[in-house]
Design an enzyme around this catalytic site. Sequence first.
Site, PDB file in Angstrom:
ATOM      1  N   LYS A  15      -5.524   3.066 -11.479  1.00  0.00           N
ATOM      2  CA  LYS A  15      -6.296   4.294 -11.735  1.00  0.00           C
ATOM      3  C   LYS A  15      -6.553   4.485 -13.221  1.00  0.00           C
ATOM      4  CE  LYS A  15      -5.627   7.024  -7.583  1.00  0.00           C
ATOM      5  NZ  LYS A  15      -5.177   8.271  -6.979  1.00  0.00           N
ATOM      6  N   LYS A  72      -9.112  -2.939  -0.484  1.00  0.00           N
ATOM      7  CA  LYS A  72      -8.820  -1.823   0.427  1.00  0.00           C
ATOM      8  C   LYS A  72     -10.052  -0.929   0.626  1.00  0.00           C
ATOM      9  CE  LYS A  72      -6.791   1.964  -1.176  1.00  0.00           C
ATOM     10  NZ  LYS A  72      -5.871   3.020  -1.645  1.00  0.00           N
ATOM     11  N   LYS A  92     -12.170   5.874  -0.234  1.00  0.00           N
ATOM     12  CA  LYS A  92     -13.219   6.903  -0.261  1.00  0.00           C
ATOM     13  C   LYS A  92     -13.809   7.066  -1.653  1.00  0.00           C
ATOM     14  CE  LYS A  92      -9.742  10.677   0.234  1.00  0.00           C
ATOM     15  NZ  LYS A  92      -8.579  10.300   0.894  1.00  0.00           N
TER      16      LYS A  92
HETATM   17  P1  TYM Z   1      -4.349   8.937   0.122  1.00  0.00           P
HETATM   18  O1  TYM Z   1      -4.950  10.295   0.157  1.00  0.00           O
HETATM   19  O2  TYM Z   1      -4.938   7.934  -0.821  1.00  0.00           O
HETATM   20  O3  TYM Z   1      -4.370   8.300   1.566  1.00  0.00           O
HETATM   21  C1  TYM Z   1      -3.857   8.997   2.703  1.00  0.00           C
HETATM   22  C2  TYM Z   1      -3.208   8.005   3.649  1.00  0.00           C
HETATM   23  O4  TYM Z   1      -4.158   7.009   4.055  1.00  0.00           O
HETATM   24  C3  TYM Z   1      -3.603   5.712   3.853  1.00  0.00           C
HETATM   25  N1  TYM Z   1      -4.709   4.797   3.509  1.00  0.00           N
HETATM   26  C4  TYM Z   1      -4.957   3.656   4.163  1.00  0.00           C
HETATM   27  N2  TYM Z   1      -4.339   3.043   5.186  1.00  0.00           N
HETATM   28  C5  TYM Z   1      -4.856   1.876   5.625  1.00  0.00           C
HETATM   29  N3  TYM Z   1      -5.981   1.299   5.093  1.00  0.00           N
HETATM   30  C6  TYM Z   1      -6.621   1.878   4.051  1.00  0.00           C
HETATM   31  N4  TYM Z   1      -7.712   1.327   3.541  1.00  0.00           N
HETATM   32  C7  TYM Z   1      -6.115   3.112   3.542  1.00  0.00           C
HETATM   33  N5  TYM Z   1      -6.511   3.949   2.545  1.00  0.00           N
HETATM   34  C8  TYM Z   1      -5.625   4.969   2.536  1.00  0.00           C
HETATM   35  C9  TYM Z   1      -2.634   5.882   2.682  1.00  0.00           C
HETATM   36  O5  TYM Z   1      -1.665   4.855   2.667  1.00  0.00           O
HETATM   37  C10 TYM Z   1      -2.053   7.237   2.977  1.00  0.00           C
HETATM   38  O6  TYM Z   1      -1.002   7.134   3.908  1.00  0.00           O
HETATM   39  N6  TYM Z   1      -0.226   9.589  -2.558  1.00  0.00           N
HETATM   40  C11 TYM Z   1      -0.788   9.746  -1.248  1.00  0.00           C
HETATM   41  C12 TYM Z   1      -0.731  11.155  -0.708  1.00  0.00           C
HETATM   42  C13 TYM Z   1       0.631  11.768  -0.730  1.00  0.00           C
HETATM   43  C14 TYM Z   1       1.694  11.464   0.155  1.00  0.00           C
HETATM   44  C15 TYM Z   1       2.755  12.309  -0.223  1.00  0.00           C
HETATM   45  C16 TYM Z   1       1.816  10.575   1.223  1.00  0.00           C
HETATM   46  C17 TYM Z   1       1.065  12.718  -1.581  1.00  0.00           C
HETATM   47  N7  TYM Z   1       2.350  13.049  -1.290  1.00  0.00           N
HETATM   48  C18 TYM Z   1       3.975  12.249   0.433  1.00  0.00           C
HETATM   49  C19 TYM Z   1       3.051  10.544   1.886  1.00  0.00           C
HETATM   50  C20 TYM Z   1       4.111  11.371   1.490  1.00  0.00           C
HETATM   51  C21 TYM Z   1      -2.243   9.335  -1.311  1.00  0.00           C
HETATM   52  O7  TYM Z   1      -2.870   9.356  -2.337  1.00  0.00           O
HETATM   53  O8  TYM Z   1      -2.775   9.044  -0.096  1.00  0.00           O
END
Ligand code: TYM
Length: 337
Positions: free
Chosen positions: A119, A201, A204
């Site tokens: 990032k 990956k 969005k």
């Molecule tokens: P975020 O918002 O980027 O993504 C949310 C969830 O989607 C999963 N994900 C994917 N899984 C499979 N293939 C993909 N291409 C893909 N893109 C995203 C992510 O692994 C995630 O599970 N830091 C986290 C949010 C967060 C969080 C937490 C998660 C904040 N606090 C505590 C678990 C526990 C994030 O940015 O996810």
Amino acid sequence: MENQAPAKKKSVFSGIQPTGVFTLGNYLGAVKNWPQLQDDYRCTYCIVDMHAITVRQDPKQLRQRSLEAYALLLACGVDPQKSNVFIQSHVKTHAELAWVLNCNTSFGQLSRMTQFKDKSQKHPEDINAGLFDYPVLMAADILAYQADLVPVGIDQKQHLELARDIAQRFNTQYGNTFTIPEPYIPQATAKIMSLQEPTKKMSKSDTNVKSFISILDEKDTVIKKFRSAVTDSEACVRYAEGKDGINNLMTIYQAVAGKSFEEIEKDFEGKGYGDFKTAVGEAVADHLAPVRDKWKALMDDKDYLKQSYTDGAQRALAISQRTIDKVYKKVGFIPLG
Ligand code: TYM
């Protein structure tokens, strides 16, 4: 046996950023699994708007997207009667716990986080302290609810390992305080890839909208995006090394149509990629249609959404406040009152 107390349900926590409509990657990798855990676990799910501001956001758009993301979680089957579903900034304990954990996390360990490196390369104009500290806030989210299990995609594994380390170190230093969380990463859909660059990956924030499916995309758009997905020149639907594009489409098809790779290979034997891509597009669009309908109905009922996220936040605060009280006592803060 009589008089035996029922076993206490284990607890689940997960979160998702409101930085845009969830992608098919978010859905298959994480959110689709969340409702399935609601009956067997005490589940807490959160729209992490405080994480979102580690990258510049337009305030008006963030407010709108947070509400839309909240409604999307419900549309995907998360039930506010069964789970605590809330918006992170409504529950002050996340920031409070993050501060204490900050003071118990080493700079060196945070410097090794690959998402921070990625990032900061993407946003060289704004490498802020929050971006660096992001995984500690994530650890606070999880540990505040004493989560046993955290359902996420594979890209969050390193952050989860950090959360476990922080918890273990804190427990050693101050005595048993936190449950050590386990990742819950269903292997089949742990990483859904970009439709245009299938070694990357699906995300969005990708600038090429053809690379991802938004779960609110209309049927025509979904099919068009799948039809333009990058594949290979072999023209044979089979799962094999080096066929990243086809492997990704097969993974998606398997998840939404419930077919095994063998069945898919058999169904498309002798057929071209065109037929296969259309079939995947249709299956995905049909799978997502009820989510879109439900989301639209929820967005028309703002009072219900407000009531629901307010209740969710109150319940989440009550649970996480217990952890904060314990933590503040352990580190030596004088209790008020
Ligand atoms: P975020 O918002 O980027 O993504 C949310 C969830 O989607 C999963 N994900 C994917 N899984 C499979 N293939 C993909 N291409 C893909 N893109 C995203 C992510 O692994 C995630 O599970 N830091 C986290 C949010 C967060 C969080 C937490 C998660 C904040 N606090 C505590 C678990 C526990 C994030 O940015 O996810």
